[in-house]
Design a protein around this motif. Structure first.
Motif, PDB file in Angstrom:
ATOM      1  N   ALA A  58       8.041  50.960 -54.404  1.00  0.00           N
ATOM      2  CA  ALA A  58       9.313  51.170 -53.698  1.00  0.00           C
ATOM      3  C   ALA A  58      10.186  49.914 -53.751  1.00  0.00           C
ATOM      4  CB  ALA A  58       9.042  51.568 -52.249  1.00  0.00           C
ATOM      5  N   LYS A  79       9.626  64.297 -52.589  1.00  0.00           N
ATOM      6  CA  LYS A  79       9.270  63.185 -53.464  1.00  0.00           C
ATOM      7  C   LYS A  79       9.014  63.692 -54.877  1.00  0.00           C
ATOM      8  CE  LYS A  79       4.631  63.198 -51.366  1.00  0.00           C
ATOM      9  NZ  LYS A  79       4.908  63.985 -50.162  1.00  0.00           N
ATOM     10  N   PHE A  95      11.643  56.689 -49.651  1.00  0.00           N
ATOM     11  CA  PHE A  95      10.289  56.269 -49.997  1.00  0.00           C
ATOM     12  C   PHE A  95       9.306  56.490 -48.850  1.00  0.00           C
ATOM     13  CE2 PHE A  95      13.243  53.669 -52.419  1.00  0.00           C
ATOM     14  CZ  PHE A  95      12.760  53.816 -53.711  1.00  0.00           C
ATOM     15  N   GLY A 107       8.211  58.876 -53.613  1.00  0.00           N
ATOM     16  CA  GLY A 107       9.594  58.437 -53.598  1.00  0.00           C
ATOM     17  C   GLY A 107      10.488  59.441 -54.289  1.00  0.00           C
ATOM     18  N   LYS A 124      13.408  55.531 -45.475  1.00  0.00           N
ATOM     19  CA  LYS A 124      11.974  55.278 -45.571  1.00  0.00           C
ATOM     20  C   LYS A 124      11.296  55.724 -44.291  1.00  0.00           C
ATOM     21  CE  LYS A 124      11.520  50.505 -43.794  1.00  0.00           C
ATOM     22  NZ  LYS A 124      10.360  50.694 -42.903  1.00  0.00           N
TER      23      LYS A 124
END
Length: 586
Positions: A336, A430, A415, A421, A367
């Motif tokens: 990340a 993701k 992330f 991510g 995040k």
């Protein structure tokens, strides 16, 4: 009461027996009767207790567990109940022309389970778009958005062992279902007594089930390719999907944008729900054992990087051959950091400073709260907003994207610490393909400077601070393990023990306890959840405890900023000592 039920009643907990009795007597479960009776005959009480002590619940990503007979298992009945509940919920909403997209991964039971999902939806007069061969989870998310379906379903157990499977449900924005829809759906699912069904082939013939193919794949790969930030393609790549669907997303994306020097781990390119080349049969790219063949190939071919993906190809592990001949495997947090710095540095060069004077910088990244704090530092450095009020589970990132884009902001990247991510807004989950593309481009640019990924990561740390993370898990299987996890969390929340910390943050009650004053303050998150953080001498030194929502384990996340590089090794002892205190005192 039959002899079998009498034996079961005296050897099982009250709830397990009640669920087992229902499964033996109700005609809906008749196909499992012989299997259950055989377990009783063999007096396999541990297996029966685990299979029936609860009803398999929705976790952070839907329902996931062992495949087999029982209320706490994935099987045709528990899957059917979930899908009938989705059908009932969709039909209760004011939506015209209901439709659902369905994808499935390589697991041995995925095809059968996914077809059952399609049959139930079609029988409920809901149009189905169905992938007839395995596809990645992110392509399903893309498809929901691209075809504008009402919802989506993926049959997958992600990186779990072969004996597991699961179902993930997606809403019409392409994100995993979240509040309020998830709670409403769970309420309906609890009361499902029967479900409609039909014949898959007949539904295909009459058009209620439509088969998706290469045209949809092409749209998805093309959308990924538009994210490219560089024309350099000189990197030498080792790739393994670890028998999963990574061949359908990451590999195709890299090939589409022009990466030609890709060497495949041939033994792992086939779809294989048993993950036969893995000694422990655990296809989790976070584990060294899952990446062993890719690492050997990386060294043998003297390539620059290696990329591996999990079975549904939403997670990616990045490895680099460093100049000293060692292979450096990057954690989800480190990947990340590399990707965020690469993207934001590129976008900074293209910023329209005049537009920002009037409208401000509308770009943002996301995040989870247990993902590295280095991303906060990088966001500030490059003048980009960051939202980190998010629990573990990419559905929260998906929900935040939708909220902020509705206000005119532009999502750049999101992330999670566990190799997850997403770049760009074409999907809402993701995606190993988008992360892999950015890494391949970064590695290509670094190669022109005679620099490795590891060297670049070390530079970022030296420039911005030494943020170190360590995650460990403790297994709590079965009914006793489940009860023990609940007991530990309850004792922690009482707040009688500080375990050396200054503050305790309870994410279920959204309250923070200051141990020095014994005062509580509230704080905000997108949603609350079952986790507790202990903050030590500063905000960027903390440890979080969280029971997994999809696996029988409790996770410990240490996040620590060190002043000096040589002190980073202390993270091992810091987390080990804390875990020991928790287990001793709770």
């Amino acid at each position: 009461m039959s002899e079998e039920l009498i034996k079961a009643k005296s050897n099982l907990s009250k709830l397990a027996f009640e669920n087992l009795q229902k499964w033996l007597l109700d005609e809906k479960y008749h196909e499992f009767k012989a299997q259950i009776l055989n377990l009783i005959k063999n007096e396999d009480w541990d297996e029966l207790e685990d299979a029936f002590f609860k009803i398999l619940e929705f976790g952070t990503a839907g329902r996931r567990g062992k495949v087999g007979a029982g209320s706490n298992r994935i099987n045709l009945v528990t899957i059917s109940e979930s899908v009938q509940a989705l059908a009932n919920y969709l039909k209760s909403l004011d939506i015209n022309s209901l439709s659902v997209a369905i994808a499935w991964d390589v697991r041995n039971s995925s095809c059968e389970l996914s077809k059952k999902c399609a049959e139930i939806l079609a029988a409920n007069n809901i149009e189905v778009f169905y992938f007839d061969t395995p596809r990645s989870t992110p392509e399903l998310s893309f498809t929901v958005r691209n075809l504008k379906t009402s919802a989506g379903i993926v049959i997958s157990a992600s990186h779990n062992p072969p004996k597991d499977n699961g179902i993930k449900i997606y809403w019409n924005d392409g994100a995993q279902i979240s509040a309020p829809h998830d709670k409403k759906l769970m309420k309906i699912a609890k009361n499902i007594e029967e479900f409609k069904t039909g014949n898959f082939d007949e539904f295909v013939k009459n058009g209620k089930i439509k088969i998706l193919g290469e045209e949809n794949d092409y749209s998805y790969i093309k959308a990924n390719a538009k994210l490219s930030l560089s024309k350099n393609r000189n990197v030498k790549i080792i790739f393994s999907p670890i028998h999963g669907t990574g061949t359908t997303n990451l590999l195709k994306t890299l090939q589409f944008v022009g990466f030609e020097n890709i060497i495949l781990v041939d033994e792992q390119m086939n779809f294989d729900g048993n993950f036969s080349t893995l000694q422990d049969r655990k296809p989790n790219p976070e584990n060294l054992s899952a990446n062993r063949m890719a690492i050997l190939k990386l060294r043998k071919e003297q390539a620059d990087i290696a990329l591996t993906t999990d079975p549904d190809a939403d997670r990616i592990c990045v490895m680099s051959l460093e100049k000293n001949g060692e292979v450096r495997s990057f954690s989800g947090n480190q990947t990340a950091i590399l990707v965020t710095d690469y993207i934001l540095s590129k976008k900074q060069k293209d910023r329209n400073k005049y537009a920002e004077l009037y409208f401000g910088n509308r770009n943002f990244i996301c995040k989870s709260f247990v993902t590295t704090d280095m991303l906060n530092v990088l966001a500030k450095k490059y003048g980009v907003k960051i939202y980190d009020d998010l629990l573990v589970g990419f559905k929260f990132i998906g929900k935040k994207i939708s909220q902020k884009e509705a206000l005119g902001e532009k999502f750049i990247a999101g992330f999670e610490e566990s190799l997850g991510g997403l770049i760009g807004s074409q999907t809402r989950d993701k995606d190993a393909a988008t992360i892999g593309l950015m890494i391949a481009e970064l590695a290509s640019e670094l190669k022109l400077k005679n620099q490795t990924l590891g060297e670049r990561l070390d530079e970022i740390y030296a420039e911005n601070g030494y943020f170190v993370e360590k995650t460990e898990s403790l297994e709590f299987s079965g009914a006793e393990g489940f009860a023990k996890m609940q007991e530990i969390m309850q004792k922690i929340r009482i707040g009688n023990k500080n375990f050396g910390a200054l503050k305790m943050r309870d994410f279920e009650n959204l309250s923070e306890l200051d141990f020095s004053t014994n005062k509580k303050n509230s704080f905000k998150m997108l949603e609350n959840g079952n986790a507790v953080s202990f903050i030590f001498d500063s905000e960027d030194r903390r440890i979080t405890i969280r029971p997994s929502g999809t696996e029988p384990k409790m996770k410990f996340y240490a996040q620590w900023r060190f002043e000096n590089k040589q002190d980073c090794v202390n993270i091992e002892n810091i987390l080990s000592d804390f875990k020991e205190k928790i287990l001793d005192e709770c």
